[in-house]
Design a protein around this motif. Sequence first.
Motif, PDB file in Angstrom:
ATOM      1  N   LEU A 142      53.793 -49.898  78.990  1.00  0.00           N
ATOM      2  CA  LEU A 142      52.600 -49.734  78.030  1.00  0.00           C
ATOM      3  C   LEU A 142      52.416 -51.019  76.719  1.00  0.00           C
ATOM      4  CD1 LEU A 142      53.032 -46.014  77.589  1.00  0.00           C
ATOM      5  CD2 LEU A 142      51.132 -46.875  79.055  1.00  0.00           C
ATOM      6  N   ASP A 143      51.603 -50.649  76.346  1.00  0.00           N
ATOM      7  CA  ASP A 143      50.666 -52.046  75.713  1.00  0.00           C
ATOM      8  C   ASP A 143      50.840 -51.186  73.636  1.00  0.00           C
ATOM      9  OD1 ASP A 143      49.473 -53.636  72.929  1.00  0.00           O
ATOM     10  OD2 ASP A 143      48.314 -54.349  74.079  1.00  0.00           O
ATOM     11  N   GLN A 144      52.176 -51.298  72.894  1.00  0.00           N
ATOM     12  CA  GLN A 144      52.505 -50.667  72.180  1.00  0.00           C
ATOM     13  C   GLN A 144      50.946 -51.185  70.522  1.00  0.00           C
ATOM     14  OE1 GLN A 144      56.824 -50.152  70.877  1.00  0.00           O
ATOM     15  NE2 GLN A 144      57.367 -50.839  72.995  1.00  0.00           N
ATOM     16  N   ASP A 145      50.647 -52.114  70.967  1.00  0.00           N
ATOM     17  CA  ASP A 145      49.612 -51.913  69.680  1.00  0.00           C
ATOM     18  C   ASP A 145      48.359 -51.543  70.352  1.00  0.00           C
ATOM     19  OD1 ASP A 145      51.189 -53.591  67.981  1.00  0.00           O
ATOM     20  OD2 ASP A 145      50.556 -55.211  69.448  1.00  0.00           O
ATOM     21  N   LEU A 146      47.832 -50.027  71.266  1.00  0.00           N
ATOM     22  CA  LEU A 146      46.297 -50.460  71.349  1.00  0.00           C
ATOM     23  C   LEU A 146      46.354 -49.484  72.597  1.00  0.00           C
ATOM     24  CD1 LEU A 146      44.788 -51.594  74.206  1.00  0.00           C
ATOM     25  CD2 LEU A 146      45.613 -53.511  72.236  1.00  0.00           C
ATOM     26  N   HIS A 147      45.619 -48.135  72.665  1.00  0.00           N
ATOM     27  CA  HIS A 147      45.335 -47.194  73.831  1.00  0.00           C
ATOM     28  C   HIS A 147      44.441 -48.396  74.683  1.00  0.00           C
ATOM     29  CE1 HIS A 147      47.467 -43.697  72.154  1.00  0.00           C
ATOM     30  NE2 HIS A 147      46.052 -43.811  71.180  1.00  0.00           N
ATOM     31  N   ARG A 148      45.235 -47.734  76.079  1.00  0.00           N
ATOM     32  CA  ARG A 148      44.308 -48.360  77.437  1.00  0.00           C
ATOM     33  C   ARG A 148      43.534 -47.781  77.880  1.00  0.00           C
ATOM     34  NH1 ARG A 148      45.159 -53.923  79.367  1.00  0.00           N
ATOM     35  NH2 ARG A 148      44.411 -52.471  81.876  1.00  0.00           N
ATOM     36  N   ASP A 149      42.586 -47.175  78.684  1.00  0.00           N
ATOM     37  CA  ASP A 149      41.962 -46.897  79.463  1.00  0.00           C
ATOM     38  C   ASP A 149      42.080 -46.213  80.920  1.00  0.00           C
ATOM     39  OD1 ASP A 149      40.440 -44.849  80.600  1.00  0.00           O
ATOM     40  OD2 ASP A 149      38.398 -45.911  80.484  1.00  0.00           O
ATOM     41  N   VAL A 150      44.533 -45.773  80.763  1.00  0.00           N
ATOM     42  CA  VAL A 150      44.488 -45.804  82.075  1.00  0.00           C
ATOM     43  C   VAL A 150      44.600 -44.996  82.552  1.00  0.00           C
ATOM     44  CG1 VAL A 150      46.401 -47.104  80.449  1.00  0.00           C
ATOM     45  CG2 VAL A 150      47.166 -44.716  80.761  1.00  0.00           C
TER      46      VAL A 150
END
Length: 167
Positions: free
Chosen positions: A145-153
């Motif tokens: 996970l990118d700890q800087d943003l929410h992705r549309d996972v």
Amino acid sequence: MDLATPGRPKRTAFLLSQLGAVASSRFADRAREIGLTPSDAGVIRLLGRAPGLSQRSLANRLGAVPSRVVTLIDSLEERGLVERMRSSTDRRHYELHLTEAGERVLSELRGIAEQHEAELLAPLTSEQIAQLDGLLAQLANGHGLDQDLHRDVGRQPREAGPAVGRE
């Protein structure tokens, strides 16, 4: 409530999900108070950290379809928070930058985020907060996970193998 009761399944993932939902809802309420959606806030935060991203790069970072990002940027541009500028290296593309008003909103978002985090973590001691932060970072990293943003996972197919190097 004793989570270590023999025969009772652990509920760590459930509790993480529940806390995530509460945190997201409360942040959305705070962002709405300054006229932003959580998506708006995420784009502003990301452009504050990485000015000059193209719409395509932004879509990739967010894990969103490009047409959704165009709509987001159009809205932020109409409100005077983001501007598109021709790329100096490739005139076919535009770079995205925060305007002065966007920079002010980013500063306001930082204050909101600090207050939000302080309220969410208020039941913990500073040592517990540090431990929790380290454990959550380790989990996020382990799941790519990118700890800087929410992705549309939720809409992306899960790839086999480790999530190393994924953005």
